[in-house]
Design a protein around this motif. Structure first.
Motif: not given
Length: 397
Positions: A74-97
């Motif tokens: 939300w601070l460093l990539r909000r405006t760029s929209g560039i994906p990151n490898d950590q998205d697959e690990l820590y995006n709580s909206a996408e990674v189930s409990r």
């Protein structure tokens, strides 16, 4: 009678933090997060059988990585929209409990570096930010609020697991001894009135906007949370064995939990005791009762011929000078949007949880003081026991 706005003036919270204050508070929050990370590395049990008892708990290391990811996103990539490898690990909206428990996430030393690196880059961005740029400052406050929420949830986790994380931050009320917190038991008569709230200036959460008004009848409300002694009377009267006090969902919950008394609670030769971060300590009968599910609060109310307050009644109680802040207080309503609700950029904050979570107000012994605000609308599943929840009761006049 004091107005709600006069009460709001007494609060120093994250909603109006200046740029300088945000720098200080963001650094303070990250220091607490790193202290907690070290505490979990020292104390986290190898045996994870406790997961069956506390199915809502995240893997601790995942939760720490998620804090860093959220700030980065939300601070460093909000405006760029560039994906990151950590998205697959820590995006709580996408990674189930469940997935969080089985995936190959970062190790503790890697999480610590991730937290420190993202903080350094975020502080540079904050130092360069225009103090008049309300959009940017919204996200600085959002990420601070998010971290403070997760610090609190990690403290709940430590309480559930039974170890003391030894956080020494003077602004954290963790070491306010529960045993030395007597409540002023009694009630307040509140007249019929119109109660109105509006979204606060500066920062506010999307479920607080655009605000709302209620017309309420006269009622009586407890000055303080239901106490250990009051709840013990319900237990002694067989409250956990008389089905008529429990709604169908509550009865199913009680049977599934095999609950015969509250969690973290017992009566011994020393009187009423609570387990508080792994240690049993005696508590005053007048101390506020904590760690109750919604179903337990509802059952007590049926037994006592009382009711849980509505959001409007709770807000009117604030104006009438009731005590608050020791616990997140169960209300009578489910978590619902105000008419005219529009989700903020972080859409997953409240929109997915309308109707399937219960509304709470107040604060908590374990919540940072920056998170205490009368307008804050918290929400949890009715079955939660790990949260520092409590309740008070009302009665119509």
């Amino acid at each position: 009678m004091n107005t709600l706005q006069q009460h709001l003036d007494d609060f120093s919270d994250l909603r109006l933090l200046s740029k300088t204050q945000l720098v200080v508070e963001t650094q303070r929050a990250r220091a607490s997060t790193l202290q907690l990370l070290n505490a979990f590395v020292r104390n986290f049990p190898k045996d994870t059988a406790w997961r069956e008892r506390f199915p809502w708990i995240n893997p601790p290391l995942w939760e720490f990585g998620h804090i860093a990811w959220f700030q980065e996103y939300w601070l460093l990539r909000r405006t760029s929209g560039i994906p990151n490898d950590q998205d697959e690990l820590y995006n709580s909206a996408e990674v189930s409990r469940e997935t969080r428990w089985t995936m190959d996430a970062l190790e503790a030393n890697e999480v610590q570096r991730y937290l420190s690196n993202v903080l350094d880059r975020s502080l540079i961005q904050l130092e360069q930010a225009d103090p008049n740029d309300n959009e940017s400052f919204y996200f600085f406050r959002l990420t601070l609020a998010h971290e403070l929420m997760h610090i609190e949830s990690l403290l709940w986790m430590a309480q559930s697991l039974g170890f003391d994380p030894e956080i020494t931050d003077a602004k954290s009320p963790l070491y306010s001894k529960l045993s030395s917190m007597p409540s002023t038991l009694g009630s307040i008569r509140v007249p019929a009135q119109t109660v109105s709230v509006a979204a606060t200036p500066g920062f506010h959460f999307d479920n607080e906007a655009p605000g709302h008004s209620w017309v309420i009848e006269a009622f009586e409300i407890d000055t303080s949370l239901v106490s250990h002694g009051q709840y013990a009377a319900f237990v002694d009267a067989g409250g956990y064995h008389h089905d008529q006090f429990w709604c169908p969902e509550g009865l199913a919950w009680r049977q599934a939990q095999q609950a015969i008394q509250p969690a973290f609670w017992r009566v011994s030769g020393l009187g009423i005791e609570r387990q508080w971060f792994g240690r049993w300590e005696a508590v005053l009968p007048s101390a506020p009762m904590l760690h109750l599910s919604l179903y337990e609060a509802q059952a007590y109310c049926r037994w006592a011929k009382r009711q849980l307050p509505s959001e409007a009644q709770w807000l009117a109680g604030i104006q009438a000078e009731m005590d608050w802040g020791a616990a997140w207080e169960w209300l009578s309503e489910s978590h619902q949007p105000f008419p005219g609700f529009k989700p903020h950029a972080y859409r997953e904050y409240s929109e997915p949880w309308f109707g399937n979570h219960q509304l709470l107000k107040g604060g908590s012994l374990l919540a940072d003081r920056l998170m205490h605000h009368p307008h804050y609308r918290n929400f949890f599943k009715p079955s939660r026991l790990d949260v520092t929840t409590g309740f008070r009761t009302v009665h119509p006049l």
